[in-house]
Every structure is written in C-alpha cells, then in structure tokens.
Design a protein around this motif. Structure first.
Motif, PDB file in Angstrom:
ATOM      1  N   GLN A  35       1.018  -1.186   0.137  1.00 59.59           N
ATOM      2  CA  GLN A  35      -0.055   0.132   0.067  1.00 59.59           C
ATOM      3  C   GLN A  35       1.029   1.312  -0.002  1.00 59.59           C
ATOM      4  OE1 GLN A  35      -2.232   0.665   3.756  1.00 59.59           O
ATOM      5  NE2 GLN A  35      -3.897   1.690   2.430  1.00 59.59           N
ATOM      6  N   TYR A  36       1.997   1.044   0.638  1.00 59.03           N
ATOM      7  CA  TYR A  36       2.855   2.331   0.907  1.00 59.03           C
ATOM      8  C   TYR A  36       4.036   2.415  -0.006  1.00 59.03           C
ATOM      9  CZ  TYR A  36      -0.139   3.388   4.864  1.00 59.03           C
ATOM     10  OH  TYR A  36      -1.270   3.679   5.769  1.00 59.03           O
ATOM     11  N   GLY A  37       4.141   1.657  -0.863  1.00 59.47           N
ATOM     12  CA  GLY A  37       5.296   1.979  -2.067  1.00 59.47           C
ATOM     13  C   GLY A  37       6.436   0.844  -1.999  1.00 59.47           C
ATOM     14  N   GLY A  38       5.968  -0.411  -1.577  1.00 56.75           N
ATOM     15  CA  GLY A  38       7.066  -1.523  -1.536  1.00 56.75           C
ATOM     16  C   GLY A  38       8.209  -1.260  -0.969  1.00 56.75           C
ATOM     17  N   ALA A  39       9.390  -1.455  -1.752  1.00 55.40           N
ATOM     18  CA  ALA A  39      10.623  -1.245  -0.968  1.00 55.40           C
ATOM     19  C   ALA A  39      11.128   0.052  -0.216  1.00 55.40           C
ATOM     20  CB  ALA A  39      11.649  -1.449  -2.013  1.00 55.40           C
ATOM     21  N   ALA A  40      10.434   1.152  -0.972  1.00 55.85           N
ATOM     22  CA  ALA A  40      10.761   2.411  -0.306  1.00 55.85           C
ATOM     23  C   ALA A  40       9.890   2.461   1.218  1.00 55.85           C
ATOM     24  CB  ALA A  40       9.825   3.626  -1.066  1.00 55.85           C
ATOM     25  N   PHE A  41       8.690   1.948   1.302  1.00 55.28           N
ATOM     26  CA  PHE A  41       8.166   1.592   2.621  1.00 55.28           C
ATOM     27  C   PHE A  41       9.243   0.750   3.458  1.00 55.28           C
ATOM     28  CE2 PHE A  41       5.802  -0.874   5.540  1.00 55.28           C
ATOM     29  CZ  PHE A  41       5.230  -0.190   6.357  1.00 55.28           C
ATOM     30  N   ILE A  42       9.594  -0.294   2.988  1.00 51.03           N
ATOM     31  CA  ILE A  42      10.540  -1.198   3.770  1.00 51.03           C
ATOM     32  C   ILE A  42      11.701  -0.514   4.410  1.00 51.03           C
ATOM     33  CG2 ILE A  42      11.949  -3.352   3.632  1.00 51.03           C
ATOM     34  CD1 ILE A  42       9.823  -4.443   1.775  1.00 51.03           C
ATOM     35  N   LEU A  43      12.431   0.431   3.663  1.00 51.77           N
ATOM     36  CA  LEU A  43      13.462   0.898   3.956  1.00 51.77           C
ATOM     37  C   LEU A  43      13.192   1.904   5.248  1.00 51.77           C
ATOM     38  CD1 LEU A  43      15.260   2.113   0.658  1.00 51.77           C
ATOM     39  CD2 LEU A  43      15.879   0.366   2.179  1.00 51.77           C
ATOM     40  N   PHE A  48      13.024   2.838  11.368  1.00 51.61           N
ATOM     41  CA  PHE A  48      12.404   2.894  12.480  1.00 51.61           C
ATOM     42  C   PHE A  48      12.441   1.867  13.568  1.00 51.61           C
ATOM     43  CE2 PHE A  48       9.767   6.554  10.066  1.00 51.61           C
ATOM     44  CZ  PHE A  48      10.276   7.321  11.300  1.00 51.61           C
ATOM     45  N   LEU A  49      12.513   0.555  12.978  1.00 48.27           N
ATOM     46  CA  LEU A  49      12.785  -0.709  14.068  1.00 48.27           C
ATOM     47  C   LEU A  49      14.089  -0.427  14.657  1.00 48.27           C
ATOM     48  CD1 LEU A  49      11.149  -3.290  13.934  1.00 48.27           C
ATOM     49  CD2 LEU A  49      13.011  -4.106  12.351  1.00 48.27           C
ATOM     50  N   VAL A  50      14.876   0.172  14.174  1.00 47.27           N
ATOM     51  CA  VAL A  50      16.250   0.314  14.759  1.00 47.27           C
ATOM     52  C   VAL A  50      16.057   1.480  15.897  1.00 47.27           C
ATOM     53  CG1 VAL A  50      18.579   1.138  14.682  1.00 47.27           C
ATOM     54  CG2 VAL A  50      17.609  -0.671  12.896  1.00 47.27           C
ATOM     55  N   PHE A 201       6.591  -5.275  -7.715  1.00 45.93           N
ATOM     56  CA  PHE A 201       5.699  -4.634  -7.077  1.00 45.93           C
ATOM     57  C   PHE A 201       6.258  -4.202  -5.498  1.00 45.93           C
ATOM     58  CE2 PHE A 201       2.032  -4.339  -4.166  1.00 45.93           C
ATOM     59  CZ  PHE A 201       1.393  -3.322  -4.663  1.00 45.93           C
ATOM     60  N   TYR A 202       6.693  -5.496  -4.930  1.00 42.71           N
ATOM     61  CA  TYR A 202       6.956  -5.801  -3.611  1.00 42.71           C
ATOM     62  C   TYR A 202       8.653  -5.134  -3.201  1.00 42.71           C
ATOM     63  CZ  TYR A 202       7.880  -8.084   0.772  1.00 42.71           C
ATOM     64  OH  TYR A 202       8.066  -8.346   2.034  1.00 42.71           O
ATOM     65  N   LEU A 203       9.550  -5.170  -4.300  1.00 44.25           N
ATOM     66  CA  LEU A 203      10.828  -5.328  -4.077  1.00 44.25           C
ATOM     67  C   LEU A 203      11.581  -3.937  -4.715  1.00 44.25           C
ATOM     68  CD1 LEU A 203      12.068  -8.721  -4.262  1.00 44.25           C
ATOM     69  CD2 LEU A 203      11.641  -7.424  -2.203  1.00 44.25           C
ATOM     70  N   ILE A 204      10.867  -3.409  -5.667  1.00 42.08           N
ATOM     71  CA  ILE A 204      11.590  -2.057  -6.389  1.00 42.08           C
ATOM     72  C   ILE A 204      10.751  -0.789  -5.825  1.00 42.08           C
ATOM     73  CG2 ILE A 204      11.850  -1.100  -8.657  1.00 42.08           C
ATOM     74  CD1 ILE A 204      12.101  -3.721  -9.970  1.00 42.08           C
ATOM     75  N   PRO A 205      11.513  -0.188  -5.337  1.00 42.34           N
ATOM     76  CA  PRO A 205      10.738   1.240  -4.744  1.00 42.34           C
ATOM     77  C   PRO A 205      10.120   1.808  -5.924  1.00 42.34           C
ATOM     78  CG  PRO A 205      13.307   0.988  -4.015  1.00 42.34           C
ATOM     79  CD  PRO A 205      13.152   0.181  -4.993  1.00 42.34           C
TER      80      PRO A 205
END
Length: 494
Positions: A35-43, A48-50, A201-205
């Motif tokens: 929903q929030y942009g795939g890899a960009a969201f993951i980064l 924030f996890l750290v 979709f999932y991995l490329i920002p």
C-alpha cells in the motif's frame, strides 16, 4: 525456588523471536508494504525498527534479567523505596490475558484451515464457496470453541513440561520448522508463472506510490508497524530475559531477534505478493486475505491442496509461538506472585483462559449484535484495541521511563545490566534521546491510534474515547512519580 535458565543461546533467540513473530507479520506487513510503496516503505520501516523498537526491547530484557522475575515482581525488586512502578504489573498482566482471549481463537482458525486444506475441502470450489466456508466457521460457536480449546491445551501442555524441556525444546523445533516452511513457500511462490510482477511491485521502490499515499501517512505507517511488530510493553520479553544468564550483552541478542522478526515479515511478502499477481488477485488486508483470497489462489495452483495445508501450518506455528510465549508469562506471573508451582499455575490458567475466550468466540455469532467500537466491530476488535493501542504503547513508555529516570531504576543501572557480558554494547550517547524524545514518540503513536480509530465516528464518540485515552496516559505518568513521604509528629500525654 531456583530460577530456570535457557539451555542455549539459540533457544533464547528463537523463543523470544517466536513471541514477537505473529500473524501481523504475515498479513499486515505485506499489505502495508504494498500500500505504501513496496521497497521504499520497507527502508523507512527498517530505520524505525532500529531507532524505536531496539531501545525498548533492550529495556525490557534488562529489567527481566536484572530482577530474575516476571512482570509480577520485577519492578518490586528494582524500584526505589516508596515507588509506584509495581502497580503497573496488573496493567501488563491484563494485556497478556486480553491477548490470548482472542489470539488462541485465531490460532484455532489456522489449525482448522490447515486441517480443511489437507483433506481437500477447498479443491475445485468457487470463490463464493470459499467465502461461505469462512462465514460458516464464524457462525459455528461449537467449531470455534473446539479448535480454540485444542490450541489452549496444546500451548499450556508445552508450558507445563518446563522451560528447557518444554518451551525451549519444543518451540525451538517449531520455529525452525516455521522458517523452513516459509523458505519453501517463498521459493514456490516466486517460481509461479507471472510472479515477476509481484516481485517488482514488492521489492523495487516506487516513489510515485510513496507520494500518492502521502509521505506523512507512509512515515507514520512505518513507525507504527516497526513499534508494534515486536510485542513489547507487557512483559513478554522481560520473562525471557529473566531466564537469561549474563554471559552475553543484551544489544546483540536483541538485534538477532529483531533481524529474525524482520526476516519473517519480508519473507511473508515474498509468499503473498508473487502468488497474488500470478493469479490476478488484488492483495487485501486482514482476515480476508488469509481465509478468502489465498485459499482461492491455492485452488488454482497445481498441488494447491498440499501448498495450502503447508501455508496454514506455517501460520499456525506463527500463532503458536506467540501464544506459548504469552502463556509462559502468565504461568510465571502466578509462580512469582503467589508462589504456585508451574503445574498448579498451568492448571488454574487453563480454566481461566478457556472461560475468558468465550465472549470473543460468541462475538461472531450469538453476540454479533454487540459492536463495542462502532458499526461492524466485534468483541475481538475491542480486545485487540485494548492490547495493541493501549497496553503495548503505554507499557513501552513505562519501561522507557523506568530505565532512564532517577525516580525509576535509572540509566546507570540499566546500562550496566544491558552491557553485562560479551557482545555488542548498547550506545550510551542516546541517553537523552531515550529519556526525553522516544517516550513522546510512543505517546504520539498512542494518541494517533485513538484519532484514527474514532475520528470518523462523530464528535461525541470521538470526544469520549479521547478522554479515556488521555486518562490512561495520565495514569502512566502518575505511576512514574515517587510517593510523597510525610513525617508525622506524635505527642504523648503522661
């Protein structure tokens, strides 16, 4: 009573990670990433996890290991004289009971669907029939009760055997099976015809999607998910810290758990998105994704009966690892506070939790008319809201203040405990951030959760719930203040 200890470092890491890893890793994280942009969201999520999750999990582990107690008496051991911190144990243990009141039922859903998949119940059926089967399960109190009780008995049986022979040995094997099943499912999903679109979709920002969703929404979504994914704030990590020796520093151990939790979340996306794109299905959120969308995919997939059963077995293991972790906290609470034996605490809590699970089960059928959080909500939604939006964030604020403020355990004691042993050391330069910044970030997450939940339900409802939320917050700050002591002068008459 001598405190039990983990038999191995691997056992501690896998059991603690199992408590953190839950069903939210499987259906919520992939959905939010898409929903929030795939890899960009993951980064952004990893950042924030750290800076959010890591400091709090180290705090909770430190309190558990230093006190050698569960949340029942850990504050009693470490707090200064005249403090109120120990009152929060009732708040935390209530969260543990609330969580298993609905999570045991959801674990039962997973086990039931694994059974249904394995016997071929979904083979050759239409999409409408798959949805009907999900609805029929919710409308049957007897079915829900049977599978819920089965999960409760299995989880408490594991706890009753003991820490090393039960919780550690069995859950270590369960977690290794969970990780192996995930890898197998991910390989199968990414090798499906048409899966490449899902991977892209999932991995490329896609910063265009990031902009469409709104940068503020993406940042807050990543912040919230990174905070809630570790299940910190109600003593679930402290209990495993209390079973840990001082040979290893807590920063390195916490990092291993965070990485394992993240691996599961990322791998879940590799299972869900390629499969959805391969069969032209738009991924959704929540139970519909797991119980309606994915079974429809498995019915179209060669060998879908096997892969579907394996998928729901993986989901069951993810749920079981969390349930056993919470049950261990509940069992230890009874042992530490009331001096009960492990078996006695297990026996009493089996009855208590079965009874407490009944309202949630009936909330989908007999008590469906009861909608405590507004139209369409259930008793399960209320229980989940109390845990996820109240006890976890407020409990985390308490741990942070306890470990950094002079009225609590204090920074010097915390950093000494966190850095005892070999391994990565906790950075002391972030003291100011943990003391004055991080608690307020968590408070903002807490209040934003209330706003998102009730702002669309009308001014009156919103005002009432915001008053309740602020009242809970004020209670937390009252606990952190030291009691005033008065010297009374007494006169005696001769």
């Amino acid at each position: 009573m001598k405190r039990e200890k983990f038999g191995s470092r691997l056992g501690f890491i896998l059991v603690s990670a199992g408590c953190a890893i839950g069903l939210g890793n499987v259906w919520k994280f992939p959905y939010m990433a898409g929903q929030y942009g795939g890899a960009a969201f993951i980064l952004i999520y990893l950042l924030f996890l750290v800076i959010l999750g890591m400091p709090i999990i180290v705090c909770e582990f430190s309190v558990g290991r230093a006190s050698q107690k569960s949340i029942a008496t850990s504050y009693n051991v470490l707090e200064p004289e005249g403090s109120r911190w120990h009152y929060t144990r009732w708040f935390a243990i209530a969260g543990n009971y609330l969580l298993v009141m609905f999570y045991s039922m959801v674990g039962g859903w997973m086990l039931y669907y694994c059974f249904r998949m394995a016997k071929g119940e979904f083979t050759g059926v239409t999409a409408e029939a798959v949805a009907e089967k999900y609805d029929s399960m919710l409308q049957s109190p007897g079915t829900l009760m049977f599978w819920t009780i089965l999960v409760i008995l299995l989880s408490f049986w594991i706890c009753s055997i003991g820490l090393q022979k039960g919780v550690e040995k069995i859950m270590k094997a369960t977690m290794l099976c969970l990780l192996a099943i995930m890898v197998v499912l991910a390989v199968r999903s990414i090798t499906l015809t048409g899966a490449s679109e899902g991977l892209r979709f999932y991995l490329i920002p896609d910063f265009g999607r990031l902009k469409e969703a709104g940068l503020g929404n993406v940042i807050f979504g990543a912040m919230s998910q990174s905070f809630f994914t570790l299940s910190i704030g109600m003593g679930g990590m402290a209990i495993f810290g209390s079973y840990l020796d001082k040979s290893r520093s807590l920063m390195g151990e916490s990092l291993s758990i965070v990485l394992l939790d993240t691996f599961v979340a990322l791998t879940a996306g590799l299972i869900v998105f390629p499969a959805c794109f391969a069969f032209g299905v738009e991924p959704g959120a929540g139970p519909g994704l797991v119980f309606i969308t994915l079974p429809n995919i498995f019915t179209q997939m060669p060998g879908g009966r096997f892969w579907g059963a394996l998928f729901f077995l993986f989901l069951f293991f993810a749920a079981l690892s969390t349930i056993v972790g919470v049950f261990e906290n509940i069992v230890s609470f009874g042992m530490d506070l009331f001096g009960a034996s492990r078996r006695k605490s297990v026996g009493i809590n089996i009855v208590i939790i079965i009874v407490l699970s009944i309202p949630c089960i009936l909330g989908f059928n007999v008590l469906a008319g009861l909608q405590p959080l507004g139209s369409g909500s259930t008793i399960m939604d209320l229980e989940d809201f109390l845990v996820s939006n109240n006890i976890l964030p407020l409990g985390s604020v308490i741990y942070l203040m306890f470990c950094t403020h002079k009225n609590g355990w204090g920074w010097d004691n915390f950093i000494r405990e966190a850095n005892s042993g070999n391994g990565m050391k906790f950075p002391q330069f972030i003291r100011g951030y943990m003391t004055y910044v991080l608690p307020w970030i968590v408070v903002i997450i807490y209040l934003k959760g209330y706003y998102d939940k009730f702002s669309t339900q009308g001014p009156a409802v919103f005002a009432v719930w915001m008053v309740i939320g602020i009242a809970f917050l004020l209670m937390v700050f009252m606990v952190s203040r030291k009691k005033k002591t008065f010297k009374h002068q007494t006169t005696y008459r001769k």
